[in-house]
Design a protein around this motif. Structure first.
Motif: not given
Length: 384
Positions: A279-303
């Motif tokens: 609410k203060d306009g900042k990005v939360d440190t709990f933001s996340a994601g993943s990158f998945v390669d051609a073989e289907g292996k995923s790698r966790l991404l943090g904020a």
């Protein structure tokens, strides 16, 4: 007679609960200020006593986890995709089923009509060539066959909208409303991706403020799409994405909303990120994601692993909500710097919930086309 009166009173009480729930979450478009924000339904301000919580990683089992988890308060099956016909006519679609529990345990087990489960669904089609957007919504109680979910065989339905498991592991999607008719078959090309910590996706700092979350990131898709102004259906094919989450409480009172990106990249790769906004306009440190390669292996991404820069905005003529409408998304570890922009500006769902969800294209920094995806934007109506 006493037993009949008791049964009637239970049914009547259940109907009252359902009507109250609907009144809280539904209203006419003209009553803009009374519409429920999806953030409110996922914060720790909701009553969560008695429901299970996502506290630690668990073992996922399939096909069981494709089905419902009624011990948790909230759950969804979220399909999005980009389609084309043989002539290059482009479309986007969303078909999402939500389950929301009104109470943690069944209190009226002997009757068919009472229920503690509420289902609602959103169905949209984006006709990208004609720049027409078709959003629809349905609500139903999870009893007497009106709506529900089961794992084996997989079926999630609300009236005639449904997900149906197919022999061999694929699924069919079916939804139609007001001249729009979508009939698709989806087959997963890659293994399931467990998001977060082995499928435990922490969304804020409170104990249990997490979901169990998995994705099927590359679904080969074929089928038909009928639109109101066409005499024959389009035969379409493309790629879809499934996000599956169940939780009881995930967000904190300090969080305003999120920007979610699911992108199909070249070389059979996928990228998912969600940026949680405070609410203060900042990005939360709990933001996340993943990158998945051609073989289907995923790698966790943090904020700290990605940067999302807004390059354009769009204001809805219907609601007055101002949304981002263009981004540069950078993931330095994978040498990715992507331009992402909507394939149509107006893909806002002004239904019981107000949010933007639509088809996007992906370009490199020189403007070369790389692929397509879907973006969801929530919480921007809180700025009004």
């Amino acid at each position: 007679m006493p037993k009949l009166l008791k049964s009637f009173s239970r049914c009547f009480f259940s109907v009252i609960i359902l009507c109250l729930s609907l009144s809280l979450m539904r209203c006419a478009p003209s009553q803009r200020q009374e519409k429920t924000n999806p953030i409110e339904a996922l914060t720790t301000t909701q009553r969560t006593e008695g429901f299970a919580q996502a506290l630690k990683p668990r073992s996922f089992r399939f096909p069981q986890d494709d089905g419902p988890h009624p011990e948790f308060q909230t759950e969804w099956w979220y399909y999005t995709g980009n389609l084309e016909d043989a002539h290059g006519h482009s479309f986007g679609y969303q078909l999402t089923f939500f389950r929301r529990a009104l109470a943690p345990t069944p209190s009226l087990q002997s009757e068919d009509w009472p229920t503690e489960q509420l289902y609602f669904a959103h169905f949209t089609v984006s006709d990208l060539d004609q720049q027409k957007f078709y959003p629809f919504e349905r609500w139903q109680r999870g009893s007497i066959g009106l709506a529900g979910a089961q794992a084996e065989p997989l079926r999630v339905w609300l009236d005639h909208w449904q997900i149906q498991g197919l022999p061999g592991g694929g699924v069919s999607l079916s939804a139609k409303a007001e001249g729009v008719n979508l009939q698709l078959q989806l087959d997963s090309i890659k293994p399931v991706v467990l998001q977060g910590d082995q499928g435990l996706s922490q969304k804020s700092g409170g104990v249990g403020n997490a979901s169990y979350y998995y994705s099927r990131t590359r679904l080969a898709t074929t089928g038909t799409l009928q639109l109101p102004d066409t005499s024959t259906p389009f035969s379409v094919q493309g790629l879809s994405w499934l996000d599956r989450e169940w939780s009881t409480s995930v967000l904190s009172r300090e969080q305003r909303g999120w920007d979610w990106f699911a992108l199909h990249l070249p070389q059979n790769q996928e990228l998912m990120i969600y940026q949680l906004r405070l609410k203060d306009g900042k990005v939360d440190t709990f933001s996340a994601g993943s990158f998945v390669d051609a073989e289907g292996k995923s790698r966790l991404l943090g904020a700290k692993d990605f940067v999302l820069e807004v390059t354009n905005t769009w204001t809805s003529p219907d609601t007055g909500v101002k949304y981002p409408s263009g981004w540069v998304l950078s993931v330095p570890e994978y040498q990715l710097q992507l331009k992402v922009r909507p394939l149509m500006k107006n893909q806002e769902l002004s239904l019981s919930f107000i949010y933007w969800e639509g088809a996007v294209e992906i370009l490199d920094m020189q403007g070369t086309f790389l692929g397509k995806g879907y973006v969801e934007l929530t919480g921007y109506d809180q700025d009004l």
